[in-house]
Design a protein around this motif. Sequence first.
Motif, PDB file in Angstrom:
ATOM      1  N   ILE A  44       0.863  -1.185   0.000  1.00 18.28           N
ATOM      2  CA  ILE A  44       0.000   0.000   0.000  1.00 18.28           C
ATOM      3  C   ILE A  44       0.895   1.229   0.000  1.00 18.28           C
ATOM      4  O   ILE A  44       1.899   1.276   0.718  1.00 18.28           O
ATOM      5  CB  ILE A  44      -0.907   0.031   1.243  1.00 18.28           C
ATOM      6  CG1 ILE A  44      -1.924  -1.123   1.200  1.00 18.28           C
ATOM      7  CG2 ILE A  44      -1.638   1.357   1.354  1.00 18.28           C
ATOM      8  CD1 ILE A  44      -2.782  -1.207   2.448  1.00 18.28           C
ATOM      9  N   GLN A  45       0.524   2.219  -0.789  1.00 23.02           N
ATOM     10  CA  GLN A  45       1.196   3.513  -0.747  1.00 23.02           C
ATOM     11  C   GLN A  45       0.366   4.454   0.119  1.00 23.02           C
ATOM     12  O   GLN A  45      -0.853   4.529  -0.043  1.00 23.02           O
ATOM     13  CB  GLN A  45       1.340   4.084  -2.151  1.00 23.02           C
ATOM     14  CG  GLN A  45       2.157   3.217  -3.092  1.00 23.02           C
ATOM     15  CD  GLN A  45       2.248   3.796  -4.486  1.00 23.02           C
ATOM     16  OE1 GLN A  45       2.751   4.889  -4.694  1.00 23.02           O
ATOM     17  NE2 GLN A  45       1.746   3.046  -5.477  1.00 23.02           N
ATOM     18  N   VAL A 102       5.043   7.222   2.270  1.00 21.98           N
ATOM     19  CA  VAL A 102       5.599   5.940   2.674  1.00 21.98           C
ATOM     20  C   VAL A 102       4.912   4.794   1.934  1.00 21.98           C
ATOM     21  O   VAL A 102       3.814   4.943   1.394  1.00 21.98           O
ATOM     22  CB  VAL A 102       5.481   5.717   4.196  1.00 21.98           C
ATOM     23  CG1 VAL A 102       6.131   6.864   4.962  1.00 21.98           C
ATOM     24  CG2 VAL A 102       4.033   5.529   4.627  1.00 21.98           C
ATOM     25  N   THR A 103       5.581   3.644   1.928  1.00 19.20           N
ATOM     26  CA  THR A 103       5.010   2.420   1.383  1.00 19.20           C
ATOM     27  C   THR A 103       5.070   1.353   2.459  1.00 19.20           C
ATOM     28  O   THR A 103       6.024   1.286   3.236  1.00 19.20           O
ATOM     29  CB  THR A 103       5.767   1.973   0.121  1.00 19.20           C
ATOM     30  OG1 THR A 103       7.176   1.961   0.389  1.00 19.20           O
ATOM     31  CG2 THR A 103       5.496   2.917  -1.042  1.00 19.20           C
ATOM     32  N   ILE A 104       4.029   0.515   2.505  1.00 18.78           N
ATOM     33  CA  ILE A 104       3.886  -0.402   3.630  1.00 18.78           C
ATOM     34  C   ILE A 104       3.243  -1.701   3.164  1.00 18.78           C
ATOM     35  O   ILE A 104       2.430  -1.722   2.240  1.00 18.78           O
ATOM     36  CB  ILE A 104       3.039   0.270   4.748  1.00 18.78           C
ATOM     37  CG1 ILE A 104       3.018  -0.568   6.026  1.00 18.78           C
ATOM     38  CG2 ILE A 104       1.624   0.574   4.259  1.00 18.78           C
ATOM     39  CD1 ILE A 104       2.400   0.175   7.217  1.00 18.78           C
ATOM     40  N   HIS A 105       3.631  -2.787   3.777  1.00 19.29           N
ATOM     41  CA  HIS A 105       2.980  -4.082   3.555  1.00 19.29           C
ATOM     42  C   HIS A 105       1.575  -3.993   4.151  1.00 19.29           C
ATOM     43  O   HIS A 105       1.387  -3.503   5.269  1.00 19.29           O
ATOM     44  CB  HIS A 105       3.788  -5.175   4.259  1.00 19.29           C
ATOM     45  CG  HIS A 105       3.455  -6.570   3.828  1.00 19.29           C
ATOM     46  ND1 HIS A 105       2.213  -7.138   4.020  1.00 19.29           N
ATOM     47  CD2 HIS A 105       4.217  -7.525   3.233  1.00 19.29           C
ATOM     48  CE1 HIS A 105       2.223  -8.373   3.559  1.00 19.29           C
ATOM     49  NE2 HIS A 105       3.429  -8.638   3.063  1.00 19.29           N
ATOM     50  N   ARG A 106       0.580  -4.457   3.419  1.00 28.13           N
ATOM     51  CA  ARG A 106      -0.799  -4.381   3.901  1.00 28.13           C
ATOM     52  C   ARG A 106      -0.952  -5.057   5.266  1.00 28.13           C
ATOM     53  O   ARG A 106      -1.656  -4.549   6.150  1.00 28.13           O
ATOM     54  CB  ARG A 106      -1.744  -5.028   2.883  1.00 28.13           C
ATOM     55  CG  ARG A 106      -3.216  -4.992   3.263  1.00 28.13           C
ATOM     56  CD  ARG A 106      -4.079  -5.612   2.183  1.00 28.13           C
ATOM     57  NE  ARG A 106      -4.138  -4.759   1.009  1.00 28.13           N
ATOM     58  CZ  ARG A 106      -5.071  -3.815   0.823  1.00 28.13           C
ATOM     59  NH1 ARG A 106      -5.991  -3.612   1.744  1.00 28.13           N
ATOM     60  NH2 ARG A 106      -5.073  -3.089  -0.262  1.00 28.13           N
ATOM     61  N   ALA A 107      -0.298  -6.196   5.450  1.00 28.93           N
ATOM     62  CA  ALA A 107      -0.396  -6.892   6.732  1.00 28.93           C
ATOM     63  C   ALA A 107       0.205  -6.069   7.865  1.00 28.93           C
ATOM     64  O   ALA A 107      -0.285  -6.102   9.000  1.00 28.93           O
ATOM     65  CB  ALA A 107       0.293  -8.249   6.640  1.00 28.93           C
ATOM     66  N   ASP A 108       1.260  -5.306   7.591  1.00 31.56           N
ATOM     67  CA  ASP A 108       1.878  -4.470   8.625  1.00 31.56           C
ATOM     68  C   ASP A 108       0.949  -3.324   9.032  1.00 31.56           C
ATOM     69  O   ASP A 108       0.844  -2.993  10.214  1.00 31.56           O
ATOM     70  CB  ASP A 108       3.209  -3.913   8.124  1.00 31.56           C
ATOM     71  CG  ASP A 108       4.272  -4.988   7.962  1.00 31.56           C
ATOM     72  OD1 ASP A 108       4.128  -6.066   8.574  1.00 31.56           O
ATOM     73  OD2 ASP A 108       5.248  -4.757   7.216  1.00 31.56           O
ATOM     74  N   GLN A 223       9.988  -6.240  -1.934  1.00 33.93           N
ATOM     75  CA  GLN A 223       9.554  -5.414  -3.051  1.00 33.93           C
ATOM     76  C   GLN A 223       8.157  -5.851  -3.479  1.00 33.93           C
ATOM     77  O   GLN A 223       7.910  -7.052  -3.700  1.00 33.93           O
ATOM     78  CB  GLN A 223      10.517  -5.532  -4.234  1.00 33.93           C
ATOM     79  CG  GLN A 223      10.129  -4.623  -5.394  1.00 33.93           C
ATOM     80  CD  GLN A 223      11.110  -4.670  -6.551  1.00 33.93           C
ATOM     81  OE1 GLN A 223      10.746  -4.456  -7.700  1.00 33.93           O
ATOM     82  NE2 GLN A 223      12.384  -4.943  -6.253  1.00 33.93           N
ATOM     83  N   ASN A 224       7.259  -4.905  -3.570  1.00 33.67           N
ATOM     84  CA  ASN A 224       5.895  -5.164  -4.015  1.00 33.67           C
ATOM     85  C   ASN A 224       5.805  -4.907  -5.511  1.00 33.67           C
ATOM     86  O   ASN A 224       6.264  -3.873  -6.003  1.00 33.67           O
ATOM     87  CB  ASN A 224       4.922  -4.239  -3.277  1.00 33.67           C
ATOM     88  CG  ASN A 224       3.481  -4.545  -3.610  1.00 33.67           C
ATOM     89  OD1 ASN A 224       2.977  -5.622  -3.305  1.00 33.67           O
ATOM     90  ND2 ASN A 224       2.800  -3.609  -4.250  1.00 33.67           N
ATOM     91  N   ALA A 311      -3.477   5.513  -5.988  1.00 29.30           N
ATOM     92  CA  ALA A 311      -2.905   4.906  -4.770  1.00 29.30           C
ATOM     93  C   ALA A 311      -3.519   5.503  -3.504  1.00 29.30           C
ATOM     94  O   ALA A 311      -2.816   5.847  -2.559  1.00 29.30           O
ATOM     95  CB  ALA A 311      -1.381   5.084  -4.749  1.00 29.30           C
ATOM     96  N   GLN A 312      -4.873   5.612  -3.487  1.00 30.98           N
ATOM     97  CA  GLN A 312      -5.530   6.263  -2.356  1.00 30.98           C
ATOM     98  C   GLN A 312      -6.677   5.462  -1.767  1.00 30.98           C
ATOM     99  O   GLN A 312      -7.430   5.982  -0.950  1.00 30.98           O
ATOM    100  CB  GLN A 312      -6.048   7.641  -2.794  1.00 30.98           C
ATOM    101  CG  GLN A 312      -4.963   8.691  -2.919  1.00 30.98           C
ATOM    102  CD  GLN A 312      -4.434   9.157  -1.587  1.00 30.98           C
ATOM    103  OE1 GLN A 312      -5.162   9.232  -0.602  1.00 30.98           O
ATOM    104  NE2 GLN A 312      -3.149   9.471  -1.532  1.00 30.98           N
ATOM    105  N   GLY A 313      -6.837   4.196  -2.154  1.00 28.41           N
ATOM    106  CA  GLY A 313      -7.948   3.416  -1.614  1.00 28.41           C
ATOM    107  C   GLY A 313      -7.912   3.307  -0.104  1.00 28.41           C
ATOM    108  O   GLY A 313      -8.866   3.694   0.590  1.00 28.41           O
ATOM    109  N   ALA A 314      -6.816   2.809   0.446  1.00 28.14           N
ATOM    110  CA  ALA A 314      -6.676   2.715   1.901  1.00 28.14           C
ATOM    111  C   ALA A 314      -6.618   4.106   2.524  1.00 28.14           C
ATOM    112  O   ALA A 314      -7.144   4.335   3.618  1.00 28.14           O
ATOM    113  CB  ALA A 314      -5.425   1.921   2.254  1.00 28.14           C
ATOM    114  N   GLY A 315      -5.980   5.034   1.815  1.00 27.91           N
ATOM    115  CA  GLY A 315      -5.857   6.395   2.336  1.00 27.91           C
ATOM    116  C   GLY A 315      -7.190   7.069   2.559  1.00 27.91           C
ATOM    117  O   GLY A 315      -7.418   7.722   3.589  1.00 27.91           O
TER     118      GLY A 315
END
Length: 402
Positions: A44-45, A102-108, A223-224, A311-315
């Motif tokens: 996720i970004q 930032v970029t992050i693993h979805r699970a994190d 790397q994603n 890159a804003q779905g989670a955001g």
Amino acid sequence: MKKQVLIAGGGIGGLAAGIGALRAGCEVRLFERAQHFSEVGAGIQLGPNVVRRLQAWGLQNSLQAVVAVPEALQVRSALSGEALARMPLGSAAVARYGAAYVTIHRADLHQLLLTALRAYADVHLNLGETIEHYREADGVVTVRDQANKLIEGDALVCADGVHSRLRRQLLGDGPPRATGHLAYRAMVRQAELPQRLRTQQVTAWLGPRLHVIQYPVRRGELQNLVVIVQGPAPADMERWDHAANAQDLEAALSGTCSALQDLVRSVPRMGMDWRLWPLADRPPLRAPTEMAQGLVALLGDASHPMRPYLAQGAGMAIEDAAELQRALSMHDLDLDLRLRRYALNRWQRNARVQARSQRNGRIFHATGPMRWGRDTALKLLGARIMDLPWLYRGDGSSASSL
């Protein structure tokens, strides 16, 4: 007496909604259909607009421990491999917007939010329970789970994803639409990649009817990779995670440059698998009533599922939760008015992001003269057209932020 907020969904949107409601002084009952909290291996970004929300919740240190901070956003041609444009991130994003990109693993991210949620005393987590139906009457929302058990609350927040059944009950608008775009996703260990394939930045490779995104996650250790191509969706749209055929993907990329093909082929070479996600969305929101009615509110993908080209779905789900907190904190208002305030302050921004995401998809996948014009504009203007102050600076709390 504390108001009790029922939350359907234990994904990122549901956990964020729970944090927002708890910080507003409410009691929270969260219902998740799975027996255990878990998230798949995807990246996720998070733009500065989202990172600021997490900082406001006291999560900066937890975030810093697991994210990668890309040094730049780069755009390349998927056909020739040519670099078209570059926008500095890192310290440049902090200086410009007050927070990092930032970029992050979805699970994190999921675990970070779950840990924060569990720190509150007034939260009750109900695993293996799906809310199938609700009823609103006499100032109370009553939900019915799959075991036919009735639970009462003062408000209901539906954060149960793009295929939300509760949304269909509230709005009666049927299932989401298939976009005709398929996302192939994989996660690889950077240390196992050749040096030339490792990255510490976000790179978007743009090609005809396809594009590829690569970026680091988990402190740069992983790397994603995401490859989005246009094609028919699997028959089972509601099961969003499917096994993918690496040969189909390689065939779709047959006309791209060797550097990109080497990157994609590295996944099976390392013994990793591609997963296939059919992308679905809905038209941009048209009114606040599409986000809240009475004592029921929609949040995140249940409200405004969007294509991933901004890159804003989670955001946007996290921004929703921050605004939900602000609205629920208006204790002098009845709960239905608080939820209406939440919707009024969110729907236009969400609609703009939805529309811009659709537009970006057309630009990313352009063919013919439109592709030539896109590449020329990127070469000439670079960061000036890649930067999005309205998005990264906007506070997300009102139409004026647009």
